[in-house]
Write a protein that holds these residues in place. Structure first.
Motif, PDB file in Angstrom:
ATOM      1  N   THR A   1       0.842  -1.193   0.000  1.00  0.00           N
ATOM      2  CA  THR A   1       0.000   0.000   0.000  1.00  0.00           C
ATOM      3  C   THR A   1       0.881   1.247   0.000  1.00  0.00           C
ATOM      4  N   LEU A   2       1.942   1.192   0.770  1.00  0.00           N
ATOM      5  CA  LEU A   2       2.862   2.327   0.839  1.00  0.00           C
ATOM      6  C   LEU A   2       3.597   2.520  -0.488  1.00  0.00           C
ATOM      7  N   VAL A   3       4.031   1.429  -1.086  1.00  0.00           N
ATOM      8  CA  VAL A   3       4.722   1.524  -2.378  1.00  0.00           C
ATOM      9  C   VAL A   3       3.787   2.161  -3.409  1.00  0.00           C
ATOM     10  N   ASP A   4       2.528   1.785  -3.355  1.00  0.00           N
ATOM     11  CA  ASP A   4       1.535   2.374  -4.253  1.00  0.00           C
ATOM     12  C   ASP A   4       1.470   3.892  -4.059  1.00  0.00           C
ATOM     13  N   ARG A   5       1.430   4.322  -2.805  1.00  0.00           N
ATOM     14  CA  ARG A   5       1.338   5.759  -2.511  1.00  0.00           C
ATOM     15  C   ARG A   5       2.624   6.489  -2.887  1.00  0.00           C
ATOM     16  N   LEU A   6       3.755   5.865  -2.627  1.00  0.00           N
ATOM     17  CA  LEU A   6       5.032   6.473  -2.999  1.00  0.00           C
ATOM     18  C   LEU A   6       5.073   6.684  -4.515  1.00  0.00           C
ATOM     19  N   THR A   7       4.559   5.684  -5.229  1.00  0.00           N
ATOM     20  CA  THR A   7       4.545   5.764  -6.686  1.00  0.00           C
ATOM     21  C   THR A   7       3.701   6.947  -7.146  1.00  0.00           C
ATOM     22  N   THR A   8       2.537   7.120  -6.527  1.00  0.00           N
ATOM     23  CA  THR A   8       1.686   8.258  -6.873  1.00  0.00           C
ATOM     24  C   THR A   8       2.448   9.569  -6.681  1.00  0.00           C
ATOM     25  N   GLU A   9       3.153   9.658  -5.565  1.00  0.00           N
ATOM     26  CA  GLU A   9       3.878  10.895  -5.274  1.00  0.00           C
ATOM     27  C   GLU A   9       5.038  11.098  -6.260  1.00  0.00           C
TER      28      GLU A   9
ATOM     29  N   VAL B   1       6.731   4.455  10.499  1.00  0.00           N
ATOM     30  CA  VAL B   1       5.649   3.900  11.305  1.00  0.00           C
ATOM     31  C   VAL B   1       4.382   4.083  10.482  1.00  0.00           C
ATOM     32  N   ASN B   2       3.966   2.982   9.853  1.00  0.00           N
ATOM     33  CA  ASN B   2       2.760   3.051   9.004  1.00  0.00           C
ATOM     34  C   ASN B   2       1.537   2.767   9.873  1.00  0.00           C
ATOM     35  N   LYS B   3       0.383   3.011   9.313  1.00  0.00           N
ATOM     36  CA  LYS B   3      -0.890   2.871  10.032  1.00  0.00           C
ATOM     37  C   LYS B   3      -0.951   3.875  11.176  1.00  0.00           C
ATOM     38  N   SER B   4      -0.515   5.071  10.871  1.00  0.00           N
ATOM     39  CA  SER B   4      -0.488   6.126  11.893  1.00  0.00           C
ATOM     40  C   SER B   4      -1.904   6.517  12.314  1.00  0.00           C
ATOM     41  N   ASP B   5      -2.887   6.016  11.563  1.00  0.00           N
ATOM     42  CA  ASP B   5      -4.279   6.262  11.961  1.00  0.00           C
ATOM     43  C   ASP B   5      -4.688   5.378  13.146  1.00  0.00           C
ATOM     44  N   LEU B   6      -3.911   4.356  13.424  1.00  0.00           N
ATOM     45  CA  LEU B   6      -4.251   3.461  14.532  1.00  0.00           C
ATOM     46  C   LEU B   6      -3.644   3.970  15.838  1.00  0.00           C
TER      47      LEU B   6
ATOM     48  N   PRO C   1      18.868   7.680  11.121  1.00  0.00           N
ATOM     49  CA  PRO C   1      17.618   7.369  10.421  1.00  0.00           C
ATOM     50  C   PRO C   1      16.432   8.122  11.031  1.00  0.00           C
ATOM     51  N   PRO C   2      15.759   8.928  10.235  1.00  0.00           N
ATOM     52  CA  PRO C   2      14.585   9.621  10.759  1.00  0.00           C
ATOM     53  C   PRO C   2      13.422   8.642  10.900  1.00  0.00           C
ATOM     54  N   VAL C   3      12.524   8.948  11.782  1.00  0.00           N
ATOM     55  CA  VAL C   3      11.333   8.119  11.979  1.00  0.00           C
ATOM     56  C   VAL C   3      10.131   8.880  11.417  1.00  0.00           C
ATOM     57  N   MET C   4       9.564   8.362  10.351  1.00  0.00           N
ATOM     58  CA  MET C   4       8.461   9.041   9.669  1.00  0.00           C
ATOM     59  C   MET C   4       7.149   8.323   9.977  1.00  0.00           C
ATOM     60  N   MET C   5       6.065   9.079   9.957  1.00  0.00           N
ATOM     61  CA  MET C   5       4.750   8.469  10.189  1.00  0.00           C
ATOM     62  C   MET C   5       3.923   8.541   8.910  1.00  0.00           C
ATOM     63  N   THR C   6       3.331   7.419   8.549  1.00  0.00           N
ATOM     64  CA  THR C   6       2.442   7.451   7.380  1.00  0.00           C
ATOM     65  C   THR C   6       1.136   6.722   7.673  1.00  0.00           C
TER      66      THR C   6
ATOM     67  N   GLY D   1      -3.339   7.883   2.705  1.00  0.00           N
ATOM     68  CA  GLY D   1      -2.486   8.757   1.906  1.00  0.00           C
ATOM     69  C   GLY D   1      -1.885   9.916   2.691  1.00  0.00           C
ATOM     70  N   GLU D   2      -1.639   9.743   3.972  1.00  0.00           N
ATOM     71  CA  GLU D   2      -1.064  10.830   4.778  1.00  0.00           C
ATOM     72  C   GLU D   2       0.416  10.590   5.051  1.00  0.00           C
ATOM     73  N   GLY D   3       1.173  11.674   4.998  1.00  0.00           N
ATOM     74  CA  GLY D   3       2.599  11.615   5.329  1.00  0.00           C
ATOM     75  C   GLY D   3       3.467  11.135   4.172  1.00  0.00           C
ATOM     76  N   ILE D   4       2.879  11.001   3.011  1.00  0.00           N
ATOM     77  CA  ILE D   4       3.613  10.407   1.885  1.00  0.00           C
ATOM     78  C   ILE D   4       4.608  11.389   1.256  1.00  0.00           C
ATOM     79  N   ALA D   5       4.160  12.626   1.043  1.00  0.00           N
ATOM     80  CA  ALA D   5       5.056  13.603   0.419  1.00  0.00           C
ATOM     81  C   ALA D   5       6.278  13.836   1.303  1.00  0.00           C
ATOM     82  N   ALA D   6       6.042  13.909   2.623  1.00  0.00           N
ATOM     83  CA  ALA D   6       7.165  14.120   3.545  1.00  0.00           C
ATOM     84  C   ALA D   6       8.136  12.942   3.484  1.00  0.00           C
ATOM     85  N   LEU D   7       7.598  11.739   3.316  1.00  0.00           N
ATOM     86  CA  LEU D   7       8.460  10.558   3.221  1.00  0.00           C
ATOM     87  C   LEU D   7       9.298  10.595   1.945  1.00  0.00           C
ATOM     88  N   VAL D   8       8.665  10.965   0.835  1.00  0.00           N
ATOM     89  CA  VAL D   8       9.426  11.059  -0.415  1.00  0.00           C
ATOM     90  C   VAL D   8      10.500  12.142  -0.287  1.00  0.00           C
ATOM     91  N   ASP D   9      10.169  13.249   0.366  1.00  0.00           N
ATOM     92  CA  ASP D   9      11.195  14.283   0.602  1.00  0.00           C
ATOM     93  C   ASP D   9      12.389  13.692   1.348  1.00  0.00           C
TER      94      ASP D   9
END
Ligand SMILES: Nc1nc2c(ncn2[C@@H]2O[C@H](COP(=O)(O)OP(=O)(O)OP(=O)(O)O)[C@@H](O)[C@H]2O)c(=O)[nH]1
Ligand SMILES: [Mg+2]
Lengths: 133, 330
Positions: free
Chosen positions: B61-69, B191-196, B221-226, B231-239
């Motif tokens: 799911t994350l790879v899909d979102r990264l691809t969109t970005e 950290v994916n599933k940041s909605d949980l 290594p930074p710790v990112m939340m997605t 679809g949240e936190g994706i642009a920041a992750l690609v950055d």
């Protein structure tokens, strides 16, 4: 095992119906028969199916359809594959397809149609006998 | 069709040629070696991103979102998804593509699913050469999703420039925690599933663990939340991924890694080739069988025999390479 050719199959569900239990059962049976099965999920358009078949370089496309739109959707898949030069791909279908529609589908390049209740081993055997590796 | 005939197509961006070449790589077709040597000079441009983490953590799911970005940023994307093959039947159910349907018709995204075919380490044997083929094909970004079966999936480190290690909030015992050993390979934690519930806690735990890491590192290594589903936190992750790439370039690490990779790869190819060709020459030959018997009967010793056989082989090998080379030039 590692260097031998594997039969690669795309199992796809064209159309809008929301049931993929049958498709999943078939996908698992093909896996258990030693094939590599790419499963793409529900609501696939013929364009999506053909594109996935190309990228995954599958030998077989298995289409599961219950929605009644088979006469429109299935020939479109074979047509698109032909357009891409992938007409060596074996395309088979399963699901609820009236007997009367089968000849038309076969003329359109669907190699075989499996009705509900077909033993899974028949599908496996059919693929093994007809696939072009 | 032989791999050699596909090289031209791959370089011209023909999807079908790429797809067929990947199959030949997977089948270890003998024609692949020459094709890859033709493609090699056209590689080295793609940014290779590895995505690893426990099963069901949301990698696909994350790879899909990264691809969109990435597509939004006008980058072309190649994706290799590895799933386990059954050790008993050799079959595999490759389901990662289900999550990537948003790009099914985008001609600038190429997705390939791959069974491990008995290979351990989180990848298939063919993954590395497949990534290379996608690189030569012209993909700007190549993403590799590892098996995620809780094996020690560290092989991706030899392949990827930037490794994302995915974790999810601890939502009970049913979700596997990432294994030690995997933590060490992360360039970026996600950290994916940041909605949980519990996502912040999980991020804090990872940060606390990083605080105790004794290694002196210019890149912590930074710790990112997605929330990959939403679809949240994706642009920041690609950055961050882009930033990591820049760090690798500026620090000279990219060049250093490239050199190290060449060193490892050349050694692997040489020892594989030498061993295989040597054994092909020897096995089944009467002199070889006789030498074996002599060793067994203590009439000769394996050290001297090895030296003698290798020396003879090398002389023959040198001659045959020279002849082949001359034939090719003609
Ligand atoms: N709540 C929530 N669910 C998510 C999120 N990301 C993914 N999921 C769900 O988690 C499940 C697994 O997602 P996948 O993307 O298939 O996970 P994966 O890590 O690729 O799984 P494997 O390839 O089987 O190891 C799916 O039901 C997703 O919809 C998220 O950010 N939040
Ligand atoms: Mg996945």
């Amino acid at each position: 095992m590692s260097s031998s050719k594997k039969i690669r199959v795309l199992v796809a569900k064209p159309g809008l119906d929301g049931h993929d239990r049958g498709a999943k059962v078939v996908a698992r049976a093909l896996r258990d028969a030693g094939m590599e099965v790419i499963y793409t999920g529900l609501r696939q358009t013929p364009e999506m199916i053909a594109e996935a078949a190309i990228q995954e370089a599958v030998h077989v496309v298995g289409l599961s359809i219950l929605s009644g739109a088979h006469n429109a959707l299935l020939p479109k898949v074979t047509e698109l594959l032909r357009k891409e030069g992938a007409d060596d791909v074996l395309v088979i279908a399963g699901g609820i397809i009236p007997e009367d529609d089968v000849p038309g589908l076969k003329a359109a390049g669907i190699a075989e149609v499996f009705g509900p209740g077909t033993p899974l081993s028949d599908i496996v055997d059919y693929i093994k006998a007809h696939v072009k590796l | 069709m032989a791999a050699t005939e596909l090289v031209e197509g791959v370089l011209q961006g023909d999807r079908r040629s790429l797809a067929r070449l990947i199959s030949l790589i997977e089948n270890e077709d003998p024609s692949v070696g020459y094709a890859l040597s033709q493609l090699y000079r056209h590689t080295g441009r793609a940014h290779i991103v590895g995505v690893t983490g426990p099963p069901g953590s949301g990698k696909s799911t994350l790879v899909d979102r990264l691809t969109t970005e990435y597509r939004r940023r006008n980058k072309t994307v190649g994706i290799v998804c590895v799933d386990p093959s059954s050790p008993f039947t050799g079959g595999a159910l490759l389901g990662d593509r289900i999550r990537m349907q948003g790009h099914a018709l985008d001609k600038d995204v190429f997705v390939r699913s791959m069974g491990t075919r008995g290979h351990l380490g989180g990848l298939a044997r063919a993954t590395s050469d497949t990534v290379r083929a996608m690189d030569a094909f012209g993909k700007d970004i190549v993403v590799v999703e590892t098996v995620g079966a809780g094996q020690s999936e560290v092989e991706v480190i030899d392949l990827a420039h930037t490794i994302l290690v995915i974790d999810v909030p601890a939502a009970g015992d049913d979700i596997q925690a990432i294994k030690a050993g995997i933590m060490e390979i992360a360039d970026i934690f996600v950290v994916n599933k940041s909605d949980l519930p519990g996502a912040d806690k999980k991020a804090a735990e990872i940060n606390a663990m990083l605080d105790t890491d004794p290694r002196e590192r210019a890149w912590r290594p930074p710790v990112m939340m997605t929330n990959a589903r939403g679809g949240e936190g994706i642009a920041a992750l690609v950055d961050k991924i882009v930033e990591h790439r820049k760090y690798l370039e500026d620090s000279g690490l990219l060049a250093q890694k490239g050199l190290q990779r060449s060193r490892d790869e050349l050694r692997t190819i040489m020892s594989y080739k030498l061993t295989r060709e040597l054994m092909e020459k020897l096995e089944g030959r009467p002199e070889y069988e006789q030498a074996l018997r002599k060793i067994a009967e203590r009439d000769d010793d394996p050290y001297s025999v090895a030296e003698r056989l290798i020396a003879e082989f090398l002389v023959d090998y040198g001659r045959s390479v020279k002849e082949n080379g001359e034939r090719k030039r003609r």
